[in-house]
Write an enzyme that holds these catalytic residues in place. Structure first.
Site, short mmCIF file in Angstrom:
data_model
loop_
_atom_site.label_atom_id
_atom_site.label_comp_id
_atom_site.label_asym_id
_atom_site.label_seq_id
_atom_site.Cartn_x
_atom_site.Cartn_y
_atom_site.Cartn_z
N ASN A 9 0.86 -1.18 0.00
CA ASN A 9 0.00 0.00 0.00
C ASN A 9 0.90 1.23 0.00
O ASN A 9 1.48 1.58 1.03
CB ASN A 9 -0.88 -0.05 1.26
CG ASN A 9 -1.74 1.19 1.43
OD1 ASN A 9 -1.80 2.05 0.53
ND2 ASN A 9 -2.40 1.30 2.57
N LYS A 11 0.12 4.24 -0.23
CA LYS A 11 -0.53 5.43 0.38
C LYS A 11 -0.27 6.65 -0.52
O LYS A 11 -0.22 6.51 -1.73
CB LYS A 11 -0.05 5.62 1.81
CG LYS A 11 -0.23 4.34 2.64
CD LYS A 11 -0.10 4.54 4.11
CE LYS A 11 -0.30 3.20 4.81
NZ LYS A 11 -0.22 3.30 6.26
N HIS A 95 -9.54 0.82 4.70
CA HIS A 95 -8.29 1.06 5.45
C HIS A 95 -8.58 1.98 6.63
O HIS A 95 -9.42 2.88 6.54
CB HIS A 95 -7.24 1.68 4.53
CG HIS A 95 -5.88 1.71 5.15
ND1 HIS A 95 -5.51 2.68 6.05
CD2 HIS A 95 -4.83 0.86 5.05
CE1 HIS A 95 -4.28 2.42 6.46
NE2 HIS A 95 -3.84 1.33 5.87
N GLU A 97 -7.10 4.43 7.78
CA GLU A 97 -6.94 5.86 7.51
C GLU A 97 -8.18 6.42 6.83
O GLU A 97 -8.55 7.58 7.04
CB GLU A 97 -5.67 6.09 6.67
CG GLU A 97 -4.42 5.89 7.52
CD GLU A 97 -3.19 5.41 6.76
OE1 GLU A 97 -3.14 5.52 5.53
OE2 GLU A 97 -2.26 4.91 7.44
N GLU A 165 -5.33 -5.23 10.44
CA GLU A 165 -4.33 -4.19 10.69
C GLU A 165 -4.65 -3.48 12.00
O GLU A 165 -5.47 -2.55 12.02
CB GLU A 165 -4.35 -3.17 9.55
CG GLU A 165 -4.02 -3.76 8.19
CD GLU A 165 -3.45 -2.72 7.24
OE1 GLU A 165 -2.32 -2.90 6.80
OE2 GLU A 165 -4.13 -1.71 6.99
N GLY A 171 2.38 2.13 10.83
CA GLY A 171 3.31 3.25 10.69
C GLY A 171 4.00 3.63 11.99
O GLY A 171 4.64 4.68 12.06
N SER A 211 3.38 -2.27 10.31
CA SER A 211 4.83 -2.30 10.51
C SER A 211 5.45 -3.65 10.16
O SER A 211 6.35 -4.13 10.86
CB SER A 211 5.18 -1.88 11.95
OG SER A 211 4.76 -0.54 12.18
P1 PGA Z 1 2.79 0.21 7.70
O1 PGA Z 1 1.35 0.40 7.01
O2 PGA Z 1 3.39 -1.06 7.12
O3 PGA Z 1 3.57 1.43 7.31
O4 PGA Z 1 2.57 0.10 9.16
C1 PGA Z 1 0.49 -0.70 6.78
C2 PGA Z 1 -0.82 -0.23 6.21
O5 PGA Z 1 -1.33 0.83 6.63
O6 PGA Z 1 -1.40 -0.89 5.34
#
Ligand code: PGA
Length: 253
Positions: A9, A11, A95, A97, A165, A171, A211
Site C-alpha cells: 500500500n 498510500k 483502510h 486511515e 491491521e 506506521g 509495521s
Molecule cells: P505500515 O502500514 O506497514 O507502514 O505500518 C500498513 C498499512 O497501513 O497498510
C-alpha cells in the site's frame, strides 16, 4: 492450501519518476516462480502508467480506494470500472486511515465492496482495533462489528481478502507479536465461518498489516492463520518489499 498474498500500500507516496524507479527495482527482483501473489497499490494518478510497468511481470495492480457508484456527479471520485480500465485486479477497502480521516462507515464500505466485486475487482477489506480498544479488551468486539457490518453471506467470498491491521501498529514501528496476530486471525476466520461457512472461511486469505518489515515478516507469516501481508512503509523500498515477498514465498513453498 492458501497461497500467500503480499500487497504493498503506497498510500500518498511517489511521483511518476519515483514510481518508475521503484518498479524497475521490483521488476529486476521479481520471479515468475514466486509461490506468492504480489500486488502493488499506488495512488490513483499512477495506476495507468503502473498498469503498463507491471505488464509481463508476476506483479498485480490494486487501488487504495473506490467509489460505490458506477459513474455520475461525484467530484474527485473514481469508479470500479475506471480501476478495471487501469488494469487493476484489486482494491483496498476500509483502510483505517479512510475510516478515521474520511469518516467511512461500515454501511458505506459494504456498498463499496459489492460495487467493486460486481465490476470484477478483488477486494482487500481492512479491519483492526485502536489501541484504546485493545487496552479495554474490546479487540474481538470491534473486529466482529467491522466484519459483520460490511460482509454478508451473499458477498462473493472468492473475491475477498481480509487484512487485519491493528491501528496501533500502522506506521508506528510497533508490530503485533506473532501470537497476538495469530489470535485475532483465528478469531476472524471463525467469524468468516459464521458469515459464510467453514469451507469458505478456510479458503479466504487473511493478511496481517502494521509495521511489517523484512526482519519480522518471516515469524508473522509463519503463523497458521496469517496468509500474507499488507505492507505500508516497507513497500516503498524495492529491496525491503522483495525481502518480505521472499519470506512469504518460503512459507508458500
Ligand atoms: P505500515 O502500514 O506497514 O507502514 O505500518 C500498513 C498499512 O497501513 O497498510
Amino acid at each position: 492450501m492458501r497461497r500467500p498474498f503480499v500487497a504493498g500500500n503506497w498510500k500518498m507516496h511517489k511521483t511518476l519518476a519515483e514510481a518508475r524507479e521503484l518498479m524497475a527495482g521490483l521488476r529486476a527482483g521479481s520471479d515468475a516462480d514466486w509461490k506468492v501473489t504480489v500486488a502493488v497499490c499506488p495512488p490513483y494518478q499512477l495506476l495507468f502508467p503502473m498498469g503498463r510497468e507491471i505488464d509481463k511481470t508476476p506483479i498485480k495492480l490494486g487501488a487504495q480506494n473506490v467509489h460505490c457508484q458506477p459513474q455520475g456527479a461525484f467530484t474527485g471520485e473514481v469508479s470500479p470500472a475506471m480501476l478495471i480500465d487501469c488494469k487493476c485486479d484489486y482494491v483496498i477497502i476500509g483502510h483505517s486511515e479512510r475510516r478515521q480521516q474520511f469518516g467511512e462507515t461500515e454501511e458505506l464500505l459494504a456498498r463499496k465492496i459489492r460495487a467493486a466485486m460486481e465490476a470484477g475487482l478483488d477486494v482487500i477489506y481492512c479491519v483492526g482495533e485502536l489501541l484504546e480498544h485493545r487496552e479495554a479488551g474490546d479487540t474481538e468486539k470491534v473486529v466482529a462489528k467491522q466484519l459483520d457490518g460490511a460482509l454478508a453471506s451473499d458477498v462473493d467470498a472468492s473475491r475477498l481478502t481480509i487484512a487485519y491491521e491493528p491501528v496501533w501498529a500502522i506506521g508506528t514501528g510497533k508490530t503485533a507479536s506473532p501470537a497476538q496476530a495469530q489470535e485475532v486471525h483465528a478469531f476472524i476466520r471463525g467469524r468468516l465461518a459464521e458469515i459464510f461457512d467453514q469451507a469458505t472461511a478456510e479458503a479466504i486469505i487473511i493478511q496481517y498489516g502494521g509495521s511489517v518489515k523484512p526482519n519480522n515478516a518471516k515469524e508473522l507469516l509463519s503463523c497458521p492463520d496469517v496468509d500474507g501481508a499488507l505492507v505500508g512503509g516497507a513497500c516503498l523500498v524495492a529491496d525491503d518489499f522483495l525481502a518480505i515477498i521472499r519470506a512469504a514465498h518460503e512459507t508458500g513453498s
